[in-house]
Design a protein around this motif. Sequence first.
Motif, PDB file in Angstrom:
ATOM      1  N   TRP A 252      17.237 -11.957  -1.934  1.00 38.53           N
ATOM      2  CA  TRP A 252      16.222 -12.907  -2.412  1.00 38.53           C
ATOM      3  C   TRP A 252      14.823 -12.283  -2.372  1.00 38.53           C
ATOM      4  N   LEU A 253      14.494 -11.591  -1.254  1.00 39.75           N
ATOM      5  CA  LEU A 253      13.158 -11.004  -1.133  1.00 39.75           C
ATOM      6  C   LEU A 253      12.939  -9.881  -2.157  1.00 39.75           C
TER       7      LEU A 253
ATOM      8  N   LEU B 207      12.472 -11.466  -5.541  1.00 43.12           N
ATOM      9  CA  LEU B 207      11.187 -12.158  -5.640  1.00 43.12           C
ATOM     10  C   LEU B 207      10.040 -11.164  -5.849  1.00 43.12           C
ATOM     11  N   ILE B 208      10.043 -10.088  -5.076  1.00 45.89           N
ATOM     12  CA  ILE B 208       8.981  -9.080  -5.190  1.00 45.89           C
ATOM     13  C   ILE B 208       9.001  -8.418  -6.564  1.00 45.89           C
TER      14      ILE B 208
ATOM     15  N   TYR C  45       1.869  -9.278  -6.133  1.00 44.32           N
ATOM     16  CA  TYR C  45       2.309  -8.302  -5.136  1.00 44.32           C
ATOM     17  C   TYR C  45       1.120  -7.674  -4.414  1.00 44.32           C
TER      18      TYR C  45
ATOM     19  N   SER D  68       8.005  -5.419   2.274  1.00 50.25           N
ATOM     20  CA  SER D  68       9.451  -5.252   2.406  1.00 50.25           C
ATOM     21  C   SER D  68       9.927  -5.315   3.854  1.00 50.25           C
TER      22      SER D  68
ATOM     23  N   LYS E 180       9.038  -7.641   5.889  1.00 48.52           N
ATOM     24  CA  LYS E 180       9.060  -9.044   6.261  1.00 48.52           C
ATOM     25  C   LYS E 180      10.329  -9.714   5.739  1.00 48.52           C
ATOM     26  N   THR E 181      10.603 -10.878   6.290  1.00 49.16           N
ATOM     27  CA  THR E 181      11.739 -11.650   5.789  1.00 49.16           C
ATOM     28  C   THR E 181      11.297 -12.481   4.581  1.00 49.16           C
ATOM     29  N   TYR E 182      12.252 -12.983   3.861  1.00 53.04           N
ATOM     30  CA  TYR E 182      11.946 -13.836   2.707  1.00 53.04           C
ATOM     31  C   TYR E 182      11.118 -15.048   3.129  1.00 53.04           C
ATOM     32  N   THR E 183      11.514 -15.685   4.216  1.00 52.90           N
ATOM     33  CA  THR E 183      10.808 -16.879   4.701  1.00 52.90           C
ATOM     34  C   THR E 183       9.374 -16.544   5.091  1.00 52.90           C
TER      35      THR E 183
ATOM     36  N   VAL F  39       7.468 -14.091   3.903  1.00 51.44           N
ATOM     37  CA  VAL F  39       6.683 -13.812   2.693  1.00 51.44           C
ATOM     38  C   VAL F  39       6.281 -15.113   1.997  1.00 51.44           C
TER      39      VAL F  39
END
Length: 295
Positions: free
Chosen positions: A37-38, A41-42, A50, A63, A65-68, A70
Amino acid sequence: MPIGKLTEFNVRIGNWTLYIERAEMFFKMNEVKTDLWLPTLIAAMGDESYELLSNLTSPDLPSSKTYTEVVSVIKNHLQPKPSFISQRYHFRQRRQNAGESISQYISELKKMAKYCEFKTALEDNLRDQLICGLRSELIRQRLFAEENLVYGKAVTIACAMEAAEKDAAAVEQKTTGGVTDPGGGSETGSAASALNAVNAHSARRSGPGHWGHSELFSEGLGRFTGGVARLRVREGAVPVFCRARPVPYALRERLDDELEGMLRAGVIEPVESADWATPLVLVRKADNELRLQPD
């Protein structure tokens, strides 16, 4: 082939919360694994988004970090949580605008209530502000008369009455026309037809707008003298006596004046008791005068 399209996010005018909701629906519809997902999304958010993310997570890379994390860091930057007291203040000030339908007004109230933290009292607050902010005094008084009025019922009644008003106006517009006489007077509908009939039998005028029949245009209230009017009800009908509604203090004196005028003109007369009764609705006319009509 993927279902749908995940577009770039516009940092200047975009709504991050809505963008993430659509992104997550895209992930689910295309069965994107959670650990991807991350990166997805990026890859989709665009250069400007970005760059903002990189600045917010610096010195760490996005990168790392976690999706949540970010999602949260961008949301806190672009959409900081507003003061619920401030939001409630703006909510209380909202009134239905000219040309705005009741449905549109309700939609705006729901949008404004999002950060008011009404919680379990949300529908009560929506109901109260809906009634207080209505432009139509007639609809407001109709809602005031309802006992145990809940939000859903208030919306149904208000929208139905608004639709009825629009339908009645449309019918009236189709069935009535306008006639303007050289003296500057203007009549519509049945009054215009009567004026045309009078004009057809008279080529002379005795004054502006009179067309030779000044007795038809005298000052004051006219009176029918052709007989006694009778009201007929269905056999076995049970009389209904509705209690009077409270009148706003600011309008009581004006209401008394209107009733006194009707009494002097012979439109109404006092009675000691009655089997039938209906409450009055006070409607403010365009010239700021009051119209009294039974509900």
